[in-house]
Design a protein around this motif. Structure first.
Motif, PDB file in Angstrom:
ATOM      1  N   ALA A 147       8.528 -15.346 -41.145  1.00 57.25           N
ATOM      2  CA  ALA A 147       7.335 -16.190 -41.249  1.00 57.25           C
ATOM      3  C   ALA A 147       6.219 -15.677 -40.355  1.00 57.25           C
ATOM      4  CB  ALA A 147       7.701 -17.620 -40.869  1.00 57.25           C
ATOM      5  N   SER A 148       6.584 -15.258 -39.153  1.00 61.22           N
ATOM      6  CA  SER A 148       5.532 -14.802 -38.235  1.00 61.22           C
ATOM      7  C   SER A 148       4.897 -13.507 -38.738  1.00 61.22           C
ATOM      8  CB  SER A 148       6.108 -14.602 -36.836  1.00 61.22           C
ATOM      9  OG  SER A 148       7.068 -13.577 -36.854  1.00 61.22           O
ATOM     10  N   GLU A 149       5.728 -12.645 -39.373  1.00 66.15           N
ATOM     11  CA  GLU A 149       5.173 -11.386 -39.924  1.00 66.15           C
ATOM     12  C   GLU A 149       4.203 -11.674 -41.072  1.00 66.15           C
ATOM     13  OE1 GLU A 149       8.415  -7.843 -39.203  1.00 66.15           O
ATOM     14  OE2 GLU A 149       8.962  -9.443 -40.608  1.00 66.15           O
ATOM     15  N   ILE A 150       4.587 -12.622 -41.924  1.00 65.37           N
ATOM     16  CA  ILE A 150       3.697 -12.961 -43.046  1.00 65.37           C
ATOM     17  C   ILE A 150       2.414 -13.582 -42.507  1.00 65.37           C
ATOM     18  CG2 ILE A 150       3.442 -14.386 -45.127  1.00 65.37           C
ATOM     19  CD1 ILE A 150       6.430 -14.042 -45.591  1.00 65.37           C
ATOM     20  N   THR A 151       2.530 -14.426 -41.490  1.00 64.97           N
ATOM     21  CA  THR A 151       1.344 -15.052 -40.892  1.00 64.97           C
ATOM     22  C   THR A 151       0.412 -13.977 -40.335  1.00 64.97           C
ATOM     23  OG1 THR A 151       2.736 -16.872 -40.248  1.00 64.97           O
ATOM     24  CG2 THR A 151       0.555 -16.815 -39.276  1.00 64.97           C
ATOM     25  N   ASP A 152       1.013 -13.029 -39.617  1.00 63.80           N
ATOM     26  CA  ASP A 152       0.213 -11.914 -39.068  1.00 63.80           C
ATOM     27  C   ASP A 152      -0.496 -11.166 -40.186  1.00 63.80           C
ATOM     28  OD1 ASP A 152       0.908 -12.452 -36.555  1.00 63.80           O
ATOM     29  OD2 ASP A 152       2.408 -10.836 -36.347  1.00 63.80           O
ATOM     30  N   TYR A 153       0.285 -10.898 -41.218  1.00 65.36           N
ATOM     31  CA  TYR A 153      -0.286 -10.127 -42.333  1.00 65.36           C
ATOM     32  C   TYR A 153      -1.437 -10.881 -42.994  1.00 65.36           C
ATOM     33  CZ  TYR A 153      -1.003  -7.979 -46.780  1.00 65.36           C
ATOM     34  OH  TYR A 153      -1.601  -7.401 -47.852  1.00 65.36           O
ATOM     35  N   ASP A 203      -1.053 -23.517 -45.409  1.00 64.61           N
ATOM     36  CA  ASP A 203      -1.433 -24.870 -45.011  1.00 64.61           C
ATOM     37  C   ASP A 203      -1.434 -24.981 -43.488  1.00 64.61           C
ATOM     38  OD1 ASP A 203      -1.736 -25.648 -47.554  1.00 64.61           O
ATOM     39  OD2 ASP A 203       0.155 -26.782 -47.715  1.00 64.61           O
ATOM     40  N   GLY A 204      -0.340 -24.466 -42.898  1.00 65.29           N
ATOM     41  CA  GLY A 204      -0.206 -24.521 -41.443  1.00 65.29           C
ATOM     42  C   GLY A 204      -1.362 -23.830 -40.761  1.00 65.29           C
ATOM     43  N   MET A 205      -1.754 -22.660 -41.310  1.00 64.47           N
ATOM     44  CA  MET A 205      -2.859 -21.916 -40.706  1.00 64.47           C
ATOM     45  C   MET A 205      -4.170 -22.672 -40.828  1.00 64.47           C
ATOM     46  SD  MET A 205      -1.817 -18.205 -42.120  1.00 64.47           S
ATOM     47  CE  MET A 205      -3.245 -17.331 -41.555  1.00 64.47           C
ATOM     48  N   ILE A 206      -4.352 -23.330 -41.997  1.00 70.17           N
ATOM     49  CA  ILE A 206      -5.601 -24.092 -42.205  1.00 70.17           C
ATOM     50  C   ILE A 206      -5.685 -25.259 -41.227  1.00 70.17           C
ATOM     51  CG2 ILE A 206      -6.867 -25.555 -43.876  1.00 70.17           C
ATOM     52  CD1 ILE A 206      -5.635 -23.619 -46.057  1.00 70.17           C
ATOM     53  N   TYR A 207      -4.556 -26.013 -41.056  1.00 65.56           N
ATOM     54  CA  TYR A 207      -4.544 -27.146 -40.116  1.00 65.56           C
ATOM     55  C   TYR A 207      -4.882 -26.668 -38.719  1.00 65.56           C
ATOM     56  CZ  TYR A 207      -1.823 -29.284 -43.913  1.00 65.56           C
ATOM     57  OH  TYR A 207      -1.396 -29.731 -45.113  1.00 65.56           O
ATOM     58  N   ASN A 208      -4.263 -25.553 -38.391  1.00 68.36           N
ATOM     59  CA  ASN A 208      -4.455 -24.986 -37.054  1.00 68.36           C
ATOM     60  C   ASN A 208      -5.920 -24.645 -36.823  1.00 68.36           C
ATOM     61  OD1 ASN A 208      -3.418 -24.085 -34.601  1.00 68.36           O
ATOM     62  ND2 ASN A 208      -3.451 -21.980 -35.328  1.00 68.36           N
ATOM     63  N   SER A 258       3.110 -23.044 -47.682  1.00 72.74           N
ATOM     64  CA  SER A 258       3.302 -23.837 -46.464  1.00 72.74           C
ATOM     65  C   SER A 258       2.717 -23.123 -45.258  1.00 72.74           C
ATOM     66  CB  SER A 258       4.783 -24.136 -46.261  1.00 72.74           C
ATOM     67  OG  SER A 258       5.466 -22.931 -46.067  1.00 72.74           O
ATOM     68  N   LEU A 259       2.881 -21.810 -45.239  1.00 70.11           N
ATOM     69  CA  LEU A 259       2.312 -21.058 -44.115  1.00 70.11           C
ATOM     70  C   LEU A 259       0.801 -21.146 -44.096  1.00 70.11           C
ATOM     71  CD1 LEU A 259       4.635 -17.965 -44.214  1.00 70.11           C
ATOM     72  CD2 LEU A 259       4.229 -19.390 -42.221  1.00 70.11           C
TER      73      LEU A 259
END
Lengths: 198, 183
Positions: free
Chosen positions: A116-122, A148-153, A145-146
């Motif tokens: 998940a963290s690699e995809i987030t980084d990418y 969404d999480g980034m948008i909320y953040n 879901s990832l």
């Protein structure tokens, strides 16, 4: 025999005595043929006179030294076509398979393998170029879901705020106004007053 | 010592590592190489390029030369082939306009001939010869400048005598036409 062939045989000296006499008679009786023969004779004579021309001998003196210089520089810059081809091919393969940050993308199998963290980084670095099409459903869900999480953040909010927000979408303007008390209205007014829109 | 023996010794020396033997071969044949290239290409600068190319081929291939023909025939064959290749490349360049007109003119103006009258005469001949296809021109030049027989030309070019005669006839026909147009 065509006239051109006769003329060539004449200049080549291939005519026998009687042929030559006939031809000369023909030439003497035709001014245009005579002119043609004279033009060709003149050309061949001029050509003969250019066989031994006086030239600048410096050119010939320098042929060999120039060649030796070229030969030496050629030896220094030796070109290996096979090596050049192999390195070009290797470069193309590397560019084709690797992205700028060294990760392999565009493959659903590989995407499944990423954490998940690699995809987030990418997604953070390459969100504009990322191709999310043709991914298996579970990977799409993972991305959703990832994201969404980034948008909320990014908006400093959480999933609950968004549920409320989506609830407000369904309400009309008057209902929203009525549900706001005086303090909330004053707070919104103050925020809007201090907000720089442009 | 005969000319062929001298050539044989020079080639042998070069093959055994004597670089000065190559220099001697070049000095012996450079005028002939230049003039054949010059008549084929029609100007000094192009001929010079062909000369340098021919020397490079000679240098690289002389080790494989087996004396199946005379050294001169071998060199003449290389010069002829390289000149034809050069002309064909030049034609492609001109078709696709890689070379502009001033550049072509500058190439044609470069000269090593001292006498002005001779220069003009040669320019006139070269202008006509440039309008003849290279293979026909090759035979015409060998026959008229080098006084070679069809059999000798066949040895250099590797073509049949019949084919060469046909090429010569076509070349003469074109020259007759061009000369009369210019008159």
């Amino acid at each position: 025999m065509k006239m051109n062939e006769k003329i060539i045989r004449y200049f080549e000296g291939q005519m026998n005595r009687s042929e030559l006499q006939d031809f000369e008679q023909q030439v003497n009786s035709s001014p245009s043929l005579k002119k043609e023969i004279e033009g060709c004779r003149k050309f061949l004579e001029e050509l003969s006179s250019t066989k031994d021309l006086s030239v600048d001998e410096n050119y010939f003196i320098n042929i060999l030294p120039r060649f030796r210089v070229k030969l030496e520089s050629g030896k220094r810059k030796k070109y290996y076509p096979r090596l050049a081809f192999a390195s070009a091919l290797l470069t193309v393969i590397i560019i084709f398979y690797l992205m700028p940050d060294g990760k392999i993308v565009n493959s659903s199998n590989t995407a499944n393998d990423l954490s998940a963290s690699e995809i987030t980084d990418y997604l953070t670095t390459n969100s504009s170029q990322a191709l999310l099409t043709n991914l298996p459903p579970d990977v799409e869900t993972k991305y959703d879901s990832l994201l969404d999480g980034m948008i909320y953040n990014e908006l400093n909010s959480d999933r609950e705020d968004f549920s409320t927000a989506s609830l407000y979408d369904k309400l009309d303007y008057n209902t929203i106004i009525q549900s706001i008390d005086r303090n909330e209205a004053a707070m919104v007014y103050e925020k809007l007053k201090n907000k720089k829109f442009f | 010592m005969s000319d062929t023996n001298v050539d044989f010794d020079l080639v042998k020396s070069f093959t055994n590592g004597d670089e000065s033997a190559f220099n001697k071969i070049v000095l012996k044949y450079q005028h002939k190489i230049y003039w054949h290239a010059r008549r084929m290409t029609g100007n000094h600068l192009d001929a010079d390029e062909v000369v340098q190319e021919v020397l490079l081929v000679m240098y690289n291939k002389l080790k494989d030369f087996k004396f199946q023909s005379s050294l001169y025939t071998w060199i003449y064959r290389i010069t002829s082939t390289r000149s034809i290749n050069f002309i064909n490349k030049r034609k492609v360049k001109q078709i696709f306009s890689f070379e502009d007109q001033p550049e072509i003119k500058a190439r044609q103006d470069e000269e090593i001939i001292n006498d002005i009258e001779a220069k003009e005469k040669l320019a006139k001949i070269e202008k006509i010869l440039q309008k003849i296809p290279p293979k026909q021109k090759e035979v015409f030049i060998m026959k008229n400048y080098e006084q070679m027989s069809y059999e000798e030309i066949a040895e250099v070019t590797g073509k049949s005598v019949g084919g060469l005669k046909s090429n010569y006839f076509q070349a003469m026909k074109k020259i007759l036409k061009l000369v009369n147009e210019n008159e």
